[in-house]
Design a protein around this motif. Structure first.
Motif, PDB file in Angstrom:
ATOM      1  N   VAL A 119       0.735  -1.176   0.089  1.00 41.83           N
ATOM      2  CA  VAL A 119      -0.118  -0.220  -0.059  1.00 41.83           C
ATOM      3  C   VAL A 119       0.806   1.226  -0.103  1.00 41.83           C
ATOM      4  O   VAL A 119       0.167   2.191  -0.176  1.00 41.83           O
ATOM      5  N   THR A 120       2.123   1.080   0.501  1.00 38.62           N
ATOM      6  CA  THR A 120       3.107   2.336   0.388  1.00 38.62           C
ATOM      7  C   THR A 120       4.591   1.845   0.120  1.00 38.62           C
ATOM      8  O   THR A 120       4.701   0.638   0.396  1.00 38.62           O
ATOM      9  N   THR A 121       5.283   2.769  -0.340  1.00 47.48           N
ATOM     10  CA  THR A 121       6.668   2.449  -0.641  1.00 47.48           C
ATOM     11  C   THR A 121       7.460   3.202   0.263  1.00 47.48           C
ATOM     12  O   THR A 121       8.771   3.115   0.344  1.00 47.48           O
ATOM     13  N   ALA A 122       6.684   4.022   1.481  1.00 44.01           N
ATOM     14  CA  ALA A 122       7.252   4.896   2.308  1.00 44.01           C
ATOM     15  C   ALA A 122       8.121   3.717   3.405  1.00 44.01           C
ATOM     16  O   ALA A 122       7.732   2.629   3.314  1.00 44.01           O
ATOM     17  N   ALA A 123       9.059   4.206   3.991  1.00 47.70           N
ATOM     18  CA  ALA A 123       9.799   3.270   4.850  1.00 47.70           C
ATOM     19  C   ALA A 123       9.025   3.362   6.250  1.00 47.70           C
ATOM     20  O   ALA A 123       8.488   4.162   6.427  1.00 47.70           O
ATOM     21  N   PRO A 124       9.186   2.166   6.822  1.00 48.88           N
ATOM     22  CA  PRO A 124       8.250   1.879   8.199  1.00 48.88           C
ATOM     23  C   PRO A 124       8.764   3.032   9.190  1.00 48.88           C
ATOM     24  O   PRO A 124      10.002   3.118   9.298  1.00 48.88           O
ATOM     25  N   GLY A 125       8.048   3.499   9.901  1.00 45.08           N
ATOM     26  CA  GLY A 125       8.182   4.455  10.781  1.00 45.08           C
ATOM     27  C   GLY A 125       8.630   5.923  10.401  1.00 45.08           C
ATOM     28  O   GLY A 125       8.921   6.789  11.266  1.00 45.08           O
ATOM     29  N   SER A 126       8.507   5.950   9.199  1.00 47.63           N
ATOM     30  CA  SER A 126       8.884   7.358   8.615  1.00 47.63           C
ATOM     31  C   SER A 126       7.734   8.663   8.546  1.00 47.63           C
ATOM     32  O   SER A 126       8.247   9.658   8.576  1.00 47.63           O
ATOM     33  N   VAL A 127       6.616   8.304   9.302  1.00 48.69           N
ATOM     34  CA  VAL A 127       5.507   9.402   8.904  1.00 48.69           C
ATOM     35  C   VAL A 127       5.540  10.047  10.447  1.00 48.69           C
ATOM     36  O   VAL A 127       5.753   9.262  11.775  1.00 48.69           O
ATOM     37  N   GLN A 128       5.635  11.327  10.597  1.00 51.48           N
ATOM     38  CA  GLN A 128       6.032  11.882  11.987  1.00 51.48           C
ATOM     39  C   GLN A 128       4.838  13.123  11.972  1.00 51.48           C
ATOM     40  O   GLN A 128       4.379  13.588  10.782  1.00 51.48           O
ATOM     41  N   GLY A 129       4.490  13.412  13.227  1.00 51.81           N
ATOM     42  CA  GLY A 129       3.501  14.509  13.382  1.00 51.81           C
ATOM     43  C   GLY A 129       2.267  14.386  13.475  1.00 51.81           C
ATOM     44  O   GLY A 129       1.348  15.376  12.990  1.00 51.81           O
ATOM     45  N   LEU A 130       1.497  13.006  13.293  1.00 53.80           N
ATOM     46  CA  LEU A 130       0.083  12.843  13.154  1.00 53.80           C
ATOM     47  C   LEU A 130      -0.503  13.350  14.524  1.00 53.80           C
ATOM     48  O   LEU A 130       0.151  13.123  15.653  1.00 53.80           O
TER      49      LEU A 130
END
Length: 148
Positions: free
Chosen positions: A60-71
């Motif tokens: 569902v995404t190619t982003a690296a695990p743990g890369s989302v910040q500031g939710l």
């Protein structure tokens, strides 16, 4: 034009672990779909009281695990929400406010321990990360700004 933010995609390394973690925090499971071959999986959960959901899975995404910040999760009482999340297994840091009194900086810059001195709406925060390192921030909002 009417635009509504409905889903945020989180990159995770272990779908089952993430599902268990977020369900443990009280998020409602909306969808857990796997393709017949098992290469594609979508897990969709909604935080209590939220109009916006999170989604993660395989493919569902190619982003690296743990890369989302500031939710940001908006709460009416930061102390109560923090305590409940801790009781449910989240490692929520101490409540803080920003030295400038407006919004928090990235990381620990200008962070002052404790809630906003006047408990100003939008002024108190606490943070935690999921098992992969995606970073969430609780923000206390008691009176919304006009139009919100």
């Amino acid at each position: 034009m009417d635009l509504k933010l409905e889903v945020l995609v989180l990159p995770v390394s272990d779908v089952d672990r993430a599902k268990q973690y977020y369900e443990g925090l009280g998020f409602r499971l909306d969808v857990d779909y796997s393709s017949a071959d098992g290469d594609f999986r979508v897990v969709h959960l909604t935080p209590p009281g939220s109009q916006c959901s999170i989604l993660f899975g395989n493919g569902v995404t190619t982003a690296a695990p743990g890369s989302v910040q500031g939710l940001h999760l908006i709460v009416g009482d930061i102390e109560t929400a923090r305590a409940e999340l801790i009781d449910r297994g989240a490692d929520v840091g101490e409540v803080f406010h920003d030295a400038g009194g407006v919004f928090h900086h990235a990381g620990d810059t200008a962070r002052v321990s404790g809630p906003h001195p006047e408990r100003a709406s939008y002024g108190s925060f606490a943070a935690f990360t999921d098992p992969d390192g995606n970073r969430w921030v609780l923000q206390e909002v008691t009176t919304r700004l006009p139009g919100r």
